[in-house]
Motif scaffolding. Structure first.
Motif, PDB file in Angstrom:
ATOM      1  N   ALA A  94      43.868  38.713  37.146  1.00  0.00           N
ATOM      2  CA  ALA A  94      42.555  38.274  36.663  1.00  0.00           C
ATOM      3  C   ALA A  94      41.475  39.291  37.026  1.00  0.00           C
ATOM      4  CB  ALA A  94      42.211  36.906  37.251  1.00  0.00           C
ATOM      5  N   LEU A  95      41.529  39.811  38.240  1.00  0.00           N
ATOM      6  CA  LEU A  95      40.525  40.780  38.676  1.00  0.00           C
ATOM      7  C   LEU A  95      40.760  42.146  38.035  1.00  0.00           C
ATOM      8  CD1 LEU A  95      38.049  40.898  40.480  1.00  0.00           C
ATOM      9  CD2 LEU A  95      39.517  41.517  42.400  1.00  0.00           C
ATOM     10  N   ILE A  96      42.030  42.559  37.938  1.00  0.00           N
ATOM     11  CA  ILE A  96      42.349  43.852  37.340  1.00  0.00           C
ATOM     12  C   ILE A  96      42.023  43.864  35.850  1.00  0.00           C
ATOM     13  CG2 ILE A  96      44.275  45.399  36.770  1.00  0.00           C
ATOM     14  CD1 ILE A  96      45.573  44.583  39.378  1.00  0.00           C
TER      15      ILE A  96
ATOM     16  N   TYR B 102      52.756  39.383  44.711  1.00  0.00           N
ATOM     17  CA  TYR B 102      53.293  38.504  45.745  1.00  0.00           C
ATOM     18  C   TYR B 102      52.184  38.023  46.674  1.00  0.00           C
ATOM     19  CZ  TYR B 102      56.454  36.814  49.416  1.00  0.00           C
ATOM     20  OH  TYR B 102      57.118  36.034  50.327  1.00  0.00           O
ATOM     21  N   SER B 103      51.268  38.911  47.029  1.00  0.00           N
ATOM     22  CA  SER B 103      50.232  38.556  47.999  1.00  0.00           C
ATOM     23  C   SER B 103      49.049  37.820  47.373  1.00  0.00           C
ATOM     24  CB  SER B 103      49.728  39.809  48.723  1.00  0.00           C
ATOM     25  OG  SER B 103      49.047  40.671  47.820  1.00  0.00           O
ATOM     26  N   SER B 104      48.716  38.141  46.114  1.00  0.00           N
ATOM     27  CA  SER B 104      47.480  37.618  45.526  1.00  0.00           C
ATOM     28  C   SER B 104      47.693  36.624  44.401  1.00  0.00           C
ATOM     29  CB  SER B 104      46.621  38.780  45.004  1.00  0.00           C
ATOM     30  OG  SER B 104      46.337  39.711  46.020  1.00  0.00           O
ATOM     31  N   GLY B 105      48.890  36.553  43.835  1.00  0.00           N
ATOM     32  CA  GLY B 105      49.135  35.628  42.749  1.00  0.00           C
ATOM     33  C   GLY B 105      48.337  35.947  41.508  1.00  0.00           C
ATOM     34  N   LEU B 106      47.901  34.913  40.776  1.00  0.00           N
ATOM     35  CA  LEU B 106      47.223  35.100  39.496  1.00  0.00           C
ATOM     36  C   LEU B 106      45.850  35.751  39.659  1.00  0.00           C
ATOM     37  CD1 LEU B 106      47.766  34.485  36.471  1.00  0.00           C
ATOM     38  CD2 LEU B 106      46.380  32.414  36.762  1.00  0.00           C
ATOM     39  N   ARG B 107      45.283  35.685  40.858  1.00  0.00           N
ATOM     40  CA  ARG B 107      43.983  36.317  41.065  1.00  0.00           C
ATOM     41  C   ARG B 107      44.052  37.832  40.863  1.00  0.00           C
ATOM     42  NH1 ARG B 107      43.638  31.752  44.095  1.00  0.00           N
ATOM     43  NH2 ARG B 107      41.568  30.785  44.290  1.00  0.00           N
ATOM     44  N   ALA B 108      45.199  38.456  41.161  1.00  0.00           N
ATOM     45  CA  ALA B 108      45.319  39.909  41.019  1.00  0.00           C
ATOM     46  C   ALA B 108      45.160  40.354  39.562  1.00  0.00           C
ATOM     47  CB  ALA B 108      46.644  40.398  41.599  1.00  0.00           C
TER      48      ALA B 108
ATOM     49  N   VAL C 211      43.205  50.463  40.832  1.00  0.00           N
ATOM     50  CA  VAL C 211      43.359  49.072  40.401  1.00  0.00           C
ATOM     51  C   VAL C 211      44.410  48.354  41.245  1.00  0.00           C
ATOM     52  CG1 VAL C 211      42.634  49.572  38.040  1.00  0.00           C
ATOM     53  CG2 VAL C 211      45.058  49.654  38.620  1.00  0.00           C
ATOM     54  N   SER C 212      45.370  49.094  41.779  1.00  0.00           N
ATOM     55  CA  SER C 212      46.343  48.470  42.685  1.00  0.00           C
ATOM     56  C   SER C 212      45.655  47.971  43.942  1.00  0.00           C
ATOM     57  CB  SER C 212      47.451  49.466  43.045  1.00  0.00           C
ATOM     58  OG  SER C 212      48.168  49.869  41.894  1.00  0.00           O
ATOM     59  N   ALA C 213      44.695  48.759  44.443  1.00  0.00           N
ATOM     60  CA  ALA C 213      43.926  48.323  45.607  1.00  0.00           C
ATOM     61  C   ALA C 213      43.143  47.052  45.280  1.00  0.00           C
ATOM     62  CB  ALA C 213      42.982  49.432  46.054  1.00  0.00           C
ATOM     63  N   ILE C 214      42.604  46.988  44.057  1.00  0.00           N
ATOM     64  CA  ILE C 214      41.897  45.778  43.626  1.00  0.00           C
ATOM     65  C   ILE C 214      42.844  44.582  43.639  1.00  0.00           C
ATOM     66  CG2 ILE C 214      40.774  44.663  41.654  1.00  0.00           C
ATOM     67  CD1 ILE C 214      39.652  47.397  40.892  1.00  0.00           C
ATOM     68  N   GLY C 215      44.102  44.816  43.249  1.00  0.00           N
ATOM     69  CA  GLY C 215      45.089  43.744  43.239  1.00  0.00           C
ATOM     70  C   GLY C 215      45.299  43.147  44.617  1.00  0.00           C
ATOM     71  N   PHE C 216      45.338  43.993  45.653  1.00  0.00           N
ATOM     72  CA  PHE C 216      45.511  43.481  47.011  1.00  0.00           C
ATOM     73  C   PHE C 216      44.238  42.770  47.506  1.00  0.00           C
ATOM     74  CE2 PHE C 216      48.812  46.813  46.990  1.00  0.00           C
ATOM     75  CZ  PHE C 216      49.891  46.060  47.434  1.00  0.00           C
ATOM     76  N   VAL C 217      43.068  43.296  47.138  1.00  0.00           N
ATOM     77  CA  VAL C 217      41.805  42.679  47.543  1.00  0.00           C
ATOM     78  C   VAL C 217      41.651  41.289  46.919  1.00  0.00           C
ATOM     79  CG1 VAL C 217      39.285  42.874  47.328  1.00  0.00           C
ATOM     80  CG2 VAL C 217      40.646  44.877  47.946  1.00  0.00           C
ATOM     81  N   ALA C 218      42.288  41.089  45.749  1.00  0.00           N
ATOM     82  CA  ALA C 218      42.139  39.825  45.031  1.00  0.00           C
ATOM     83  C   ALA C 218      42.609  38.624  45.848  1.00  0.00           C
ATOM     84  CB  ALA C 218      42.910  39.888  43.712  1.00  0.00           C
ATOM     85  N   ALA C 219      43.445  38.842  46.857  1.00  0.00           N
ATOM     86  CA  ALA C 219      43.909  37.727  47.689  1.00  0.00           C
ATOM     87  C   ALA C 219      42.747  37.020  48.371  1.00  0.00           C
ATOM     88  CB  ALA C 219      44.912  38.225  48.729  1.00  0.00           C
TER      89      ALA C 219
END
Length: 553
Positions: free
Chosen positions: A191-193, A183-189, A19-27
């Motif tokens: 939301a996706l996780i 920091y990199s993805s903001g609220l999108r992270a 899910v951490s990887a998903i957080g970075f992809v959310a950007a």
């Protein structure tokens, strides 16, 4: 020892890193136009539809702390712990009309925080600053409590060390990862996780409510075991039913908590990220499904009693009741599924912690930095300050959990509810009326906050041997009543806040004290997606409108 939990640890780590990887992809998710803009970084472009908002807001409100603390309260105190269920039922009809009005006026004026709205509605930078500080202070312990949820799982798996830093090293690593992708993805992270987090929690709870009774002899046996425990416990005032002394506390705590829930900045942030009013309406109708889930989660506390779970201990020797649910899973679930359950709790901390840190950062950026430090800040500068502030907020939560007794942080969550309730007159009632004088709202805030802090200071906690700030249940005898009943501090404090604000409004208007104007109009509260006046109204980064100082401050 951790060697006895290698499979659970492996599954936990794999899912956590996934899910951490998903957080970075959310950007790169949903093609943001420019993440160096507060609307995009802090509100996801204000473009989330029904499903995304449902998972985001649900994941924001029903946290890892909820997953472990509600059952823990039932395990330790009995029926009083069920207050969390009715308050999440009460809240949605209350906020159905409120939140659509807040979304509309924020959409038309480009508001990012509730303090933005208060500043425009009452033309009062002072009142807006108080609202912003209140939101930040109330949010900080809430973020720390997400760490408590993760820590309960890590302790159960034996992933601990000696010394303050070593013992919390896994949490520090987890939050460093969280900080990086937020920091990199903001609220999108988050939301996706949230899709993964909520799916895991639903699976775990639905399995638990069928599998655990099967292992423990049925729900009848579980309730009998809980009833027997409380009947034999001299230290417990409640059983599986409330006693007469706690009914007033239960009612006022449920109602007060309901009024506070959507005043928290992170709750409002999730709502303002919605793309239109209909999304909010559908979500207020559908979110009670989480309340059904919460009721099932709460029953795990009674299941832990039937399973003869003994909580782990804190460094100070007190029982850590937050470990009862992870210990229950460890005892009765197969190792591989226990690992999935632990991951559900751990990931359940990531979504709310990320949103809370973003919300607190937005408050500082818009209502402190831009208002008082740099009024001509560009959208890029605002976004940068908010990103850095979100990191500092997480560091503050980490420092808090490393150096302060976790039990104290749990009590601070109750204090947080008392604090955030003092924004109700300006934020919630301000959406419907401009009758209150801005000076009166400041006076009401001071009265409510002062009384609330005084009441909390008077309450001891025998279990943790603290003389002050022991809980949020205030004895009525302290007000001169001949009663053994208690009442929720926040309920009394906000009632006094409202009374003082109303009285001062009458006095200030009668004495013709200047009140300022209102930057909003009646039509602002009904604006919807595609409203042409919202396109260029108060875009982020424009200079703050000069407003005369509040005359009484």
């Amino acid at each position: 020892m951790w060697r006895d939990h290698q499979l659970e640890i492996a599954i936990f780590v794999i899912l956590f890193l996934g899910v951490s990887a998903i957080g970075f992809v959310a950007a790169r998710w949903r093609r943001p136009t420019d993440l160096n803009h507060l609307d995009e970084w802090g509100l996801g472009g204000r473009s989330f539809g029904g499903w995304i908002t449902w998972f985001l807001v649900g994941g924001d409100l029903y946290t890892a702390y909820t997953f472990v603390a509600v059952p823990a309260l039932l395990f330790a105190a009995g029926a009083a712990g069920f207050f969390a269920v009715p308050y999440t039922v009460i809240i949605y009809p209350l906020v159905f009309l409120v939140l659509v009005r807040l979304w509309s006026v924020s959409h038309r004026h480009g508001f990012v925080t509730p303090a933005d709205f208060v500043r425009a509605r009452f033309q009062s930078p002072t009142l807006a600053l108080l609202i912003a500080i209140t939101g930040i202070v109330a949010t900080m312990p809430y973020i720390a409590l997400q760490l408590v949820g993760i820590e309960s799982v890590l302790k159960t798996m034996g992933v601990t060390g000696s010394g303050a830093i070593a013992r919390h090293l896994p949490i520090i690593i987890a939050f460093a990862i969280l900080a990086a992708y937020t920091y990199s993805s903001g609220l999108r992270a988050p939301a996706l996780i949230a899709f993964v987090k909520d799916t895991l929690i639903y699976i775990v709870i639905l399995v638990a409510v069928f599998y655990l009774p099967y292992k423990l002899g049925g729900w009848g046996a579980i309730f009998d075991a809980a009833d027997a425990k409380f009947d034999k416990s001299a230290a417990t005032t409640d059983g599986i039913l409330l006693n007469a002394n706690n009914q007033l506390q239960y009612i006022t705590l449920a109602l007060g908590s309901a009024l506070a829930l959507f005043l928290y900045p992170h709750s409002i942030t999730g709502v303002l990220a919605s793309k239109n009013r209909d999304v909010i309406k559908r979500n207020m109708s559908a979110l009670p499904a989480y309340s059904l889930l919460l009721g099932l989660i709460a029953l795990l506390g009674y299941a832990a009693i039937a399973a003869n779970i003994t909580p782990l201990t804190n460094p100070n020797g007190t029982n850590d009741n937050n470990t009862v649910v992870p210990l229950l899973f460890d005892k009765l679930f197969p190792d591989w599924f226990a690992g999935v359950a632990y991951a559900a709790i751990g990931i359940g901390a990531l979504v709310p912690a990320a949103i809370m840190s973003i919300a607190a950062a937005n408050l500082f950026t818009r209502n402190v930095y831009r208002e008082y430090l740099r009024r001509d800040a560009t959208p890029s500068q605002e976004a940068t300050v908010s990103k850095v502030t979100s990191l500092l907020v997480k560091v503050g939560a980490l420092v808090f959990i490393v150096f302060v007794d976790p039990q104290f942080s749990i009590d601070l969550q109750l204090i947080g509810g008392v604090i955030i309730l003092q924004t109700l007159p300006a934020v919630a009632l301000g959406l419907f009326t401009r009758w209150f004088h801005r000076g009166a709202l400041i006076g009401g805030w001071i009265a409510g906050m002062g009384l609330g802090m005084w009441m909390l200071y008077q309450i001891p906690n025998a279990a943790t041997k603290r003389a002050h700030f022991g809980s949020a249940a205030f004895p009525l005898k302290e007000f001169g009543f001949d009663s053994t009943k208690t009442i929720y501090v926040g309920f009394v404090a906000v009632a006094v806040n409202l009374a003082v604000a109303a009285l001062l409004t009458v006095i200030l208007r009668a004495t013709s004290v200047a009140d300022g104007g209102d930057d909003t109009s009646p039509s602002d509260y009904f604006a919807d997606e595609g409203d042409p006046r919202a396109e260029n109204a108060h875009p982020a980064g424009t200079p703050v409108k000069e407003i005369a100082p509040d005359p009484i401050t």
